[in-house]
Design a protein around this motif. Structure first.
Motif, mmCIF file in Angstrom:
data_model
loop_
_atom_site.group_PDB
_atom_site.id
_atom_site.type_symbol
_atom_site.label_atom_id
_atom_site.label_comp_id
_atom_site.label_asym_id
_atom_site.label_seq_id
_atom_site.Cartn_x
_atom_site.Cartn_y
_atom_site.Cartn_z
ATOM 1 N N TYR A 38 -12.858 -0.205 8.370
ATOM 2 C CA TYR A 38 -12.958 1.002 9.201
ATOM 3 C C TYR A 38 -14.397 1.222 9.677
ATOM 4 O O TYR A 38 -14.611 1.654 10.810
ATOM 5 C CB TYR A 38 -12.427 2.223 8.415
ATOM 6 N N TYR B 241 0.864 -1.195 0.000
ATOM 7 C CA TYR B 241 0.000 0.000 0.000
ATOM 8 C C TYR B 241 0.901 1.245 0.000
ATOM 9 O O TYR B 241 0.705 2.172 -0.793
ATOM 10 C CB TYR B 241 -0.878 -0.049 1.250
ATOM 11 N N THR C 90 -10.827 -1.676 2.804
ATOM 12 C CA THR C 90 -10.419 -0.804 3.913
ATOM 13 C C THR C 90 -11.627 -0.069 4.490
ATOM 14 O O THR C 90 -11.776 0.057 5.717
ATOM 15 C CB THR C 90 -9.365 0.217 3.424
ATOM 16 N N HIS D 205 -6.417 6.707 2.815
ATOM 17 C CA HIS D 205 -7.577 5.947 2.333
ATOM 18 C C HIS D 205 -8.603 6.887 1.675
ATOM 19 O O HIS D 205 -9.133 6.596 0.599
ATOM 20 C CB HIS D 205 -8.183 5.211 3.536
ATOM 21 N N VAL E 96 -3.288 -3.970 7.040
ATOM 22 C CA VAL E 96 -4.149 -2.939 7.621
ATOM 23 C C VAL E 96 -5.028 -3.586 8.699
ATOM 24 O O VAL E 96 -5.269 -2.997 9.761
ATOM 25 C CB VAL E 96 -5.000 -2.266 6.510
ATOM 26 N N GLN E 97 -5.443 -4.828 8.453
ATOM 27 C CA GLN E 97 -6.296 -5.527 9.421
ATOM 28 C C GLN E 97 -5.550 -5.753 10.735
ATOM 29 O O GLN E 97 -6.102 -5.535 11.826
ATOM 30 C CB GLN E 97 -6.735 -6.886 8.830
#
Ligand SMILES: CCCCCCCC/C=C\CCCCCCCC(=O)N[C@@H](COP(=O)(O)O)[C@H](O)/C=C/CCCCCCCCCCCCC
Length: 215
Positions: free
Chosen positions: A206, A33, A202, A113, A80-81
């Motif tokens: 979130y 990313y 994502t 994001h 990201v998780q």
């Protein structure tokens, strides 16, 4: 990777990074990313110093995430998780107002994001544009539909001024460095759905953790 923002941009490299971003079970690898964003910043830098304030902000956010990845807790930032779980479990996120964790990974990634949504909308406009369509108009429309809703007046004004300095579509396509316009359009046709998938994964994560409005 230090200083890679100054090297020549190639759209294919950005596409490769976003392709590598997704794990088989649809987790988002932070390393790739970040590599995708580094590639995009290279493009921005090649457009001139009028975009310097935008590039500077993107670079500083990329650097915050790189620092987490290189820290002693780096393995918790692999995706990201895992970052979200680690920071929430350890109360490392300022959820309501800025406090002791003003630059958490979750909050920093949220800014990129949101910018990814702008990118998706902008690239889709570029992909379907005609030869004499204006990049500044495409960019402004995409910005107004996404990032602008999170920016104060002064940032919106500065961004709006910068958009006037964007080169025309032919120059823009040249800087992408992947060949003739048909080739650019073909690569954009692969890039947009990929970016959209990374964005949606994502966004859902979130949303599930109520992180979409982090201060
Ligand atoms: C594939 C090739 C074509 C497209 C290439 C696009 C290259 C774009 C590269 C980077 C995009 C900029 C990313 C900007 C991140 C902004 C994050 C943000 O929202 N930051 C604000 C909030 O941060 P905090 O204060 O809460 O920490 C910050 O206030 C922003 C400051 C700078 C202004 C941001 C304006 C963003 C405009 C986006 C359009 C960029 C135009 C590029 C034109 C190609």
């Amino acid at each position: 990777m230090a200083g890679s923002e100054n090297q020549k941009f190639c759209l294919q490299e950005v596409l490769d990074s976003f392709q590598l971003c997704l794990s088989p079970n649809k987790e988002v690898y932070l390393e790739h990313y970040i590599a995708g964003w580094r590639g995009l910043v290279k493009f921005l830098n090649s457009l001139g110093s009028v975009f310097g304030f935008i590039s500077k902000d993107a670079v500083s956010k990329i650097q915050i995430l790189v620092n987490f990845l290189n820290s002693e807790n780096g393995s918790q930032y692999a995706t990201v998780q895992s970052m979200v779980k680690f920071e929430l479990d350890n109360k490392l996120v300022d959820v309501d107002k800025k406090g002791i964790c003003p630059e958490s990974g979750c909050r920093t990634l949220l800014r990129l994001h949101r910018a990814l949504r702008w990118l998706e909308l902008f690239l889709e406009r570029l992909r379907t544009s005609k030869e004499d369509d204006k990049t500044s108009v495409m960019c402004r429309e995409a910005y107004n539909e996404s990032l602008a809703q999170h920016h104060p007046w002064v940032v919106r004004k500065a961004a709006g001024m910068a958009f006037f300095a964007l080169p025309g579509r032919p120059t823009f396509f040249e800087v992408m460095n992947v060949g003739p316009p048909e080739q650019v359009v073909a690569i954009l046709g692969k890039a947009v759905p990929l970016i959209s998938e990374v964005y949606l994964i994502t966004e859902e994560l979130y949303l599930k953790h109520n992180l979409l409005d982090l201060p």
